[in-house]
Design a protein around this motif. Structure first.
Motif, PDB file in Angstrom:
ATOM      1  N   VAL A  20       0.846  -1.205   0.000  1.00 50.05           N
ATOM      2  CA  VAL A  20       0.000   0.000   0.000  1.00 50.05           C
ATOM      3  C   VAL A  20       0.882   1.256   0.000  1.00 50.05           C
ATOM      4  O   VAL A  20       0.623   2.201  -0.748  1.00 50.05           O
ATOM      5  CB  VAL A  20      -0.980  -0.015   1.205  1.00 50.05           C
ATOM      6  N   THR A  32       3.800   1.523  -1.229  1.00 52.71           N
ATOM      7  CA  THR A  32       4.417   1.653  -2.563  1.00 52.71           C
ATOM      8  C   THR A  32       3.493   2.410  -3.508  1.00 52.71           C
ATOM      9  O   THR A  32       3.943   3.274  -4.264  1.00 52.71           O
ATOM     10  CB  THR A  32       4.735   0.255  -3.141  1.00 52.71           C
ATOM     11  N   LEU A  33       2.202   2.086  -3.432  1.00 49.71           N
ATOM     12  CA  LEU A  33       1.252   2.787  -4.313  1.00 49.71           C
ATOM     13  C   LEU A  33       1.267   4.294  -4.037  1.00 49.71           C
ATOM     14  O   LEU A  33       1.241   5.095  -4.970  1.00 49.71           O
ATOM     15  CB  LEU A  33      -0.170   2.235  -4.096  1.00 49.71           C
ATOM     16  N   ASN A  67       4.781   5.748  -5.086  1.00 49.43           N
ATOM     17  CA  ASN A  67       4.948   5.732  -6.538  1.00 49.43           C
ATOM     18  C   ASN A  67       4.222   6.898  -7.198  1.00 49.43           C
ATOM     19  O   ASN A  67       4.540   7.276  -8.318  1.00 49.43           O
ATOM     20  CB  ASN A  67       4.417   4.398  -7.080  1.00 49.43           C
TER      21      ASN A  67
END
Lengths: 211, 233
Positions: free
Chosen positions: B65, B67-68, B71
């Motif tokens: 989560v 990372t989302l 990113n």
């Protein structure tokens, strides 16, 4: 009867999704796991960073904003990579970076002479792992006034990161469903999940609550 | 010379009894894996895959989560809360880690410390971070006062913090961060085990073999082509 069939169908596909996503993302998982391990141990990153400077003449267009100028210069210099453009500090120069996982170019253009000094910086091989781990194109640490992915490969890599994250979330959900449906050794399954949840919650919420 | 074949059910291997004249030697030869060995290996692999997988589920969610969010450069909106100045007693000539220690001990603050106690204009700023919150302590050495500003970053801030820490360029100075670092390492080792054990378990399912190979090949192909393009184009 129909409900039972639907449940069986769901369970079958839940299991397939778990296996198939794991197989497809295998190398991505390995890369991000191993690079994460290396990033947790900065001492493992050692070796010399190579720097090679060179000068090239460029042509500056007057009616371009900073982002467009950097893209134009990247093309003139024949460089490939994501542009990192911070606020300009020296009014007599125009500076930016072009970055890719195995190399970065520091470009510094003298606005009066239109000569670009390009510094090729090559990280140590293990540093490439760290670069791949963090290569989103929009990192906060870069302090770019305009955050955008301006290299098509950055967009593809960033999409891969999103896909991997969503894939992992689906793998977790499918495994929770499968794990909790298993009757054999249920107490160990529940104990493992509870322990993991408690430990993780302690770090996510507990430490702030205890402060 | 006579050869007598027998079986050893406990070890799961076939045995050959070798008789040479009067000397009798019993040798264990791994002739062929019996079904019980394979079954035992399968069962243990499956169990460990299951138990370890269950344990790291929440950790994987934290990393996936965050990372989302990272990113897409989504940053938490901090909520600041200033506290009233507190009187403290620190040595006037204190600086560096000694100053940081004196201040934090009196304020009873613990966490990952950012700031080396550099004094500018008789002031020093120390940041004490925890997942989801950071306390910014400004110390006035002349007035002998400390002002604490608490910045809360919520759940998103907490998971982003955990994703980054210990991390590159950071050597943890708080025991809890070190503990999280060990846990993060454990998550990596367990993940690697889960992938290898997962392949083993998949390889035993005949019905999923063909599509599995296609997906494995597809994953390898896309990974190698993207990384090669990132590095070589």
């Amino acid at each position: 009867m129909k409900k039972n069939d639907a449940l069986k169908g769901f369970e079958k596909w839940n299991r397939k999704i778990h296996i198939f996503l794991g197989l497809y993302f295998l190398l991505f998982i390995w890369l991000f796991s191993i690079s994460g391990l290396f990033m947790n141990h900065p001492k493992w990153f050692h070796g010399k960073i190579e720097r090679t400077p060179s000068d090239k003449t460029v042509t500056l267009s007057a009616d371009m904003d900073d982002v467009a100028t950097a893209k134009d210069l990247r093309e003139q210099l024949g460089l490939e990579g994501e542009i990192i453009l911070r606020a300009q500090r020296n009014p007599e120069k125009f500076a930016f970076f072009v970055m890719r996982p195995n190399q970065r170019f520091g470009v510094n253009v003298d606005l009066a002479t239109e000569i670009a000094t390009v510094n090729l910086i090559k990280p140590q091989p293990v540093g490439i792992l760290g670069d791949l781990h963090t290569f989103t194109g929009v990192r906060g640490i870069w302090n770019e006034p305009v955050q955008e992915r301006d290299w098509f490969l950055t967009r593809i890599w960033s999409f891969s990161m999103d896909a991997l994250s969503i894939g992992l979330i689906l793998i977790v959900i499918s495994s929770l469903y499968m794990g909790l449906r298993i009757k054999e050794n249920r107490r160990w399954i529940v104990a493992s999940l509870t322990l993991g949840t408690l430990v993780c919650s302690f770090f996510v919420w507990g430490l702030t609550l205890m402060a | 010379m006579k050869y007598l074949a027998g079986s050893n059910s406990k070890s799961g291997f076939s045995t050959i009894l070798l008789c040479v004249e009067r000397e009798v030697t019993c040798v264990l030869y791994p002739m062929k894996k019996s079904s019980s060995t394979s079954k035992g290996l399968y069962q243990w692999t499956r169990r460990l895959h299951l138990y370890f997988g269950m344990f790291i589920c929440p950790f994987i969610l934290v990393y996936a989560v965050s990372t989302l969010y990272l990113n897409h450069s989504v940053r938490p909106k901090p909520v600041d809360e200033a506290q009233a100045p507190v009187s403290i007693q620190v040595d006037h000539d204190a600086k560096g880690p000694d100053l940081v220690k004196q201040v934090l001990e009196q304020l009873e603050l613990t966490g990952e410390i950012v700031g080396r106690g550099q004094v500018n204009n008789n002031r020093t700023i120390i940041r004490v971070a925890r997942p989801g919150s950071i306390k910014v302590v400004t110390v006035d050495l002349v007035e002998q006062q400390a002002t604490i500003l608490e910045r809360s970053n919520g759940l998103l801030g907490a998971i982003n913090y955990l994703h980054f820490n210990p991390g590159l360029h950071r050597i943890p100075n708080w025991g809890i961060t070190k503990l999280w670092g060990w846990l993060a390492d454990t998550v990596v080792y367990v993940t690697l085990f889960l992938t290898v054990s997962g392949i083993y378990l998949w390889a035993l399912i005949k019905s999923e073999r063909k599509i599995g190979w296609i997906l494995l090949g597809g994953g390898f192909g896309s990974f190698i082509s993207i990384v090669a393009a990132l590095v070589y184009i």
